[in-house]
Design a protein around this motif. Structure first.
Motif, PDB file in Angstrom:
ATOM      1  N   ARG A 179     -48.379 -17.890  20.024  1.00  0.00           N
ATOM      2  CA  ARG A 179     -49.422 -17.265  20.075  1.00  0.00           C
ATOM      3  C   ARG A 179     -49.896 -15.258  20.720  1.00  0.00           C
ATOM      4  N   ARG A 180     -49.422 -15.995  21.802  1.00  0.00           N
ATOM      5  CA  ARG A 180     -49.099 -13.786  22.050  1.00  0.00           C
ATOM      6  C   ARG A 180     -49.076 -13.184  21.276  1.00  0.00           C
ATOM      7  N   LEU A 181     -47.303 -13.195  20.490  1.00  0.00           N
ATOM      8  CA  LEU A 181     -46.568 -12.647  19.653  1.00  0.00           C
ATOM      9  C   LEU A 181     -47.509 -12.236  18.686  1.00  0.00           C
ATOM     10  N   ARG A 182     -48.419 -13.503  18.013  1.00  0.00           N
ATOM     11  CA  ARG A 182     -48.652 -13.414  17.046  1.00  0.00           C
ATOM     12  C   ARG A 182     -49.840 -12.359  16.716  1.00  0.00           C
ATOM     13  N   GLU A 183     -50.445 -12.334  17.462  1.00  0.00           N
ATOM     14  CA  GLU A 183     -51.890 -11.827  18.368  1.00  0.00           C
ATOM     15  C   GLU A 183     -51.299 -10.032  17.930  1.00  0.00           C
ATOM     16  N   GLU A 184     -50.302 -10.121  18.779  1.00  0.00           N
ATOM     17  CA  GLU A 184     -49.721  -8.523  19.089  1.00  0.00           C
ATOM     18  C   GLU A 184     -49.361  -8.198  17.498  1.00  0.00           C
ATOM     19  N   ILE A 185     -48.519  -9.037  16.775  1.00  0.00           N
ATOM     20  CA  ILE A 185     -48.264  -8.571  15.468  1.00  0.00           C
ATOM     21  C   ILE A 185     -49.352  -8.168  14.833  1.00  0.00           C
ATOM     22  N   THR A 186     -50.166  -8.915  14.231  1.00  0.00           N
ATOM     23  CA  THR A 186     -52.198  -9.149  13.787  1.00  0.00           C
ATOM     24  C   THR A 186     -52.740  -7.773  14.179  1.00  0.00           C
ATOM     25  N   SER A 187     -52.271  -7.345  15.445  1.00  0.00           N
ATOM     26  CA  SER A 187     -53.674  -6.285  16.000  1.00  0.00           C
ATOM     27  C   SER A 187     -53.458  -5.383  15.496  1.00  0.00           C
ATOM     28  N   ASP A 188     -54.525  -4.173  15.270  1.00  0.00           N
ATOM     29  CA  ASP A 188     -54.367  -3.349  14.944  1.00  0.00           C
ATOM     30  C   ASP A 188     -53.459  -1.942  15.125  1.00  0.00           C
ATOM     31  N   SER A 189     -53.032  -2.338  16.480  1.00  0.00           N
ATOM     32  CA  SER A 189     -51.602  -1.308  16.660  1.00  0.00           C
ATOM     33  C   SER A 189     -50.915  -1.183  16.348  1.00  0.00           C
ATOM     34  N   CYS A 190     -50.126  -2.695  15.598  1.00  0.00           N
ATOM     35  CA  CYS A 190     -49.200  -2.503  15.296  1.00  0.00           C
ATOM     36  C   CYS A 190     -48.892  -2.693  13.934  1.00  0.00           C
ATOM     37  N   GLN A 191     -48.249  -1.822  13.023  1.00  0.00           N
ATOM     38  CA  GLN A 191     -47.981  -1.045  12.120  1.00  0.00           C
ATOM     39  C   GLN A 191     -47.858  -2.569  11.290  1.00  0.00           C
ATOM     40  N   CYS A 192     -46.590  -3.383  11.762  1.00  0.00           N
ATOM     41  CA  CYS A 192     -45.436  -3.557  10.733  1.00  0.00           C
ATOM     42  C   CYS A 192     -45.892  -4.744   9.719  1.00  0.00           C
ATOM     43  N   MET A 193     -47.178  -4.915   9.695  1.00  0.00           N
ATOM     44  CA  MET A 193     -47.885  -5.951   8.377  1.00  0.00           C
ATOM     45  C   MET A 193     -48.875  -5.297   7.857  1.00  0.00           C
ATOM     46  N   ARG A 194     -49.316  -3.566   7.484  1.00  0.00           N
ATOM     47  CA  ARG A 194     -49.504  -2.988   6.514  1.00  0.00           C
ATOM     48  C   ARG A 194     -48.366  -3.493   5.446  1.00  0.00           C
ATOM     49  N   TRP A 195     -47.206  -3.249   5.302  1.00  0.00           N
ATOM     50  CA  TRP A 195     -46.016  -4.002   4.363  1.00  0.00           C
ATOM     51  C   TRP A 195     -46.594  -4.776   3.281  1.00  0.00           C
ATOM     52  N   ALA A 196     -47.003  -5.701   4.651  1.00  0.00           N
ATOM     53  CA  ALA A 196     -47.796  -7.272   3.443  1.00  0.00           C
ATOM     54  C   ALA A 196     -49.277  -6.669   2.541  1.00  0.00           C
ATOM     55  N   ASN A 197     -49.545  -5.860   3.433  1.00  0.00           N
ATOM     56  CA  ASN A 197     -51.404  -5.982   2.027  1.00  0.00           C
ATOM     57  C   ASN A 197     -50.470  -4.925   1.014  1.00  0.00           C
ATOM     58  N   VAL A 198     -49.227  -4.266   0.862  1.00  0.00           N
ATOM     59  CA  VAL A 198     -49.090  -3.667  -0.380  1.00  0.00           C
ATOM     60  C   VAL A 198     -48.323  -4.812  -1.391  1.00  0.00           C
ATOM     61  N   GLY A 199     -48.037  -5.624  -0.621  1.00  0.00           N
ATOM     62  CA  GLY A 199     -47.245  -6.830  -1.197  1.00  0.00           C
ATOM     63  C   GLY A 199     -47.581  -7.314  -2.616  1.00  0.00           C
ATOM     64  N   PRO A 200     -48.618  -7.295  -2.875  1.00  0.00           N
ATOM     65  CA  PRO A 200     -48.562  -7.535  -4.806  1.00  0.00           C
ATOM     66  C   PRO A 200     -48.479  -6.146  -5.338  1.00  0.00           C
ATOM     67  N   ILE A 201     -48.422  -4.903  -4.659  1.00  0.00           N
ATOM     68  CA  ILE A 201     -47.624  -3.602  -5.761  1.00  0.00           C
ATOM     69  C   ILE A 201     -45.955  -3.752  -5.778  1.00  0.00           C
ATOM     70  N   LEU A 202     -45.773  -4.568  -4.332  1.00  0.00           N
ATOM     71  CA  LEU A 202     -44.375  -4.459  -4.693  1.00  0.00           C
ATOM     72  C   LEU A 202     -44.061  -5.559  -5.622  1.00  0.00           C
ATOM     73  N   THR A 203     -44.574  -6.867  -5.789  1.00  0.00           N
ATOM     74  CA  THR A 203     -44.121  -7.880  -6.462  1.00  0.00           C
ATOM     75  C   THR A 203     -44.505  -7.044  -8.401  1.00  0.00           C
ATOM     76  N   GLU A 204     -45.689  -6.909  -8.634  1.00  0.00           N
ATOM     77  CA  GLU A 204     -45.148  -6.019  -9.891  1.00  0.00           C
ATOM     78  C   GLU A 204     -44.671  -5.217  -9.897  1.00  0.00           C
TER      79      GLU A 204
END
Length: 236
Positions: A142-167
């Protein structure tokens, strides 16, 4: 502690049984099965079911059986979750029946009885990220999940553009363009990510597609296995 094989299950239109209907774990497990399209049957005594789950039963969103486990209850199940683990005798009886019927079973926080364990999940668009500690430390997951979804972690930004990559992928495939993952990633740069987030999504998609076309795998048949030796990648 076993080393678990990571995978995602398609439970759509399959029967998922949950034992225990409390407002915390029972409700969470039922809701997630419903979100994933499962047909849910809940076993929970009337004095233990949460208001939220009672409402779902009243609305026929789930099938509710007003009692605890009895032998034979797992008939027809594809996946079973024991959220009420207060009775070890019951836990073991359910485990025995699940083994006999070859049904996937999770007994919360009783890892030795599980044939699968639930990771900490992160959802964003079509991206689902699972964090598991093989059942050794749910708090760490759970702690790792919180860290990954925090504003300080940039990795989930790619999920934000997932729909563009899908298209973009749909367009590339429709034009019989074959390109290996290494070449896709050549154009999935931090700079492109910034543009995709901040500018017009169609423009970002077009830029990505044109880049993919420029390094398409010439020797591969459409949708074949890329040999990864055809076109040199651009140099900086």
């Amino acid at each position: 502690m076993p080393r678990y094989y990571g995978m995602y299950l398609d439970v759509k239109d399959r029967l998922g049984i949950v034992f225990g209907g409390d407002a915390h774990e029972g409700e969470r497990k039922v809701n997630y099965l419903l979100e994933c399209g499962a047909n849910v049957k809940l076993f929970s005594p009337d004095n233990e079911i949460s208001p939220g789950l009672r409402s779902k039963a009243d609305a026929s969103e789930i099938e509710w059986i007003d009692r605890k486990y009895q032998p034979g209850d797992l008939a027809g199940a594809w996946i079973v979750i024991v959220a009420d683990t207060s009775s070890m005798d019951t836990n073991e009886a359910i485990s025995k029946e699940a083994t006999e019927r070859n049904i996937l079973l999770n007994v919360m926080d009783v890892t030795p009885l599980c044939t699968w364990i639930a990771p900490a999940l992160i959802h964003r668009n079509d991206v689902t990220l699972a964090v598991s500690t093989a059942g050794s430390s749910p708090a760490l997951a759970r702690r790792l999940r919180e860290e990954i979804t925090s504003d300080s972690c940039q990795c989930m930004r790619w999920a934000n553009v997932g729909p563009i990559l899908t298209e973009a992928r749909k367009t590339v495939r429709s034009q019989n363009i074959v390109c290996c993952p290494e070449k896709w990633q050549w154009f999935m740069t931090p700079e492109w990510l910034d543009k995709a987030e901040k500018s017009d999504s169609e423009k970002a998609k077009s830029e990505l597609i044109e880049g993919i076309k420029s390094v398409a795998c010439k020797s591969c048949a459409p949708f074949g296995s890329c040999q990864r030796i055809e076109t040199p990648l651009p140099t900086h």
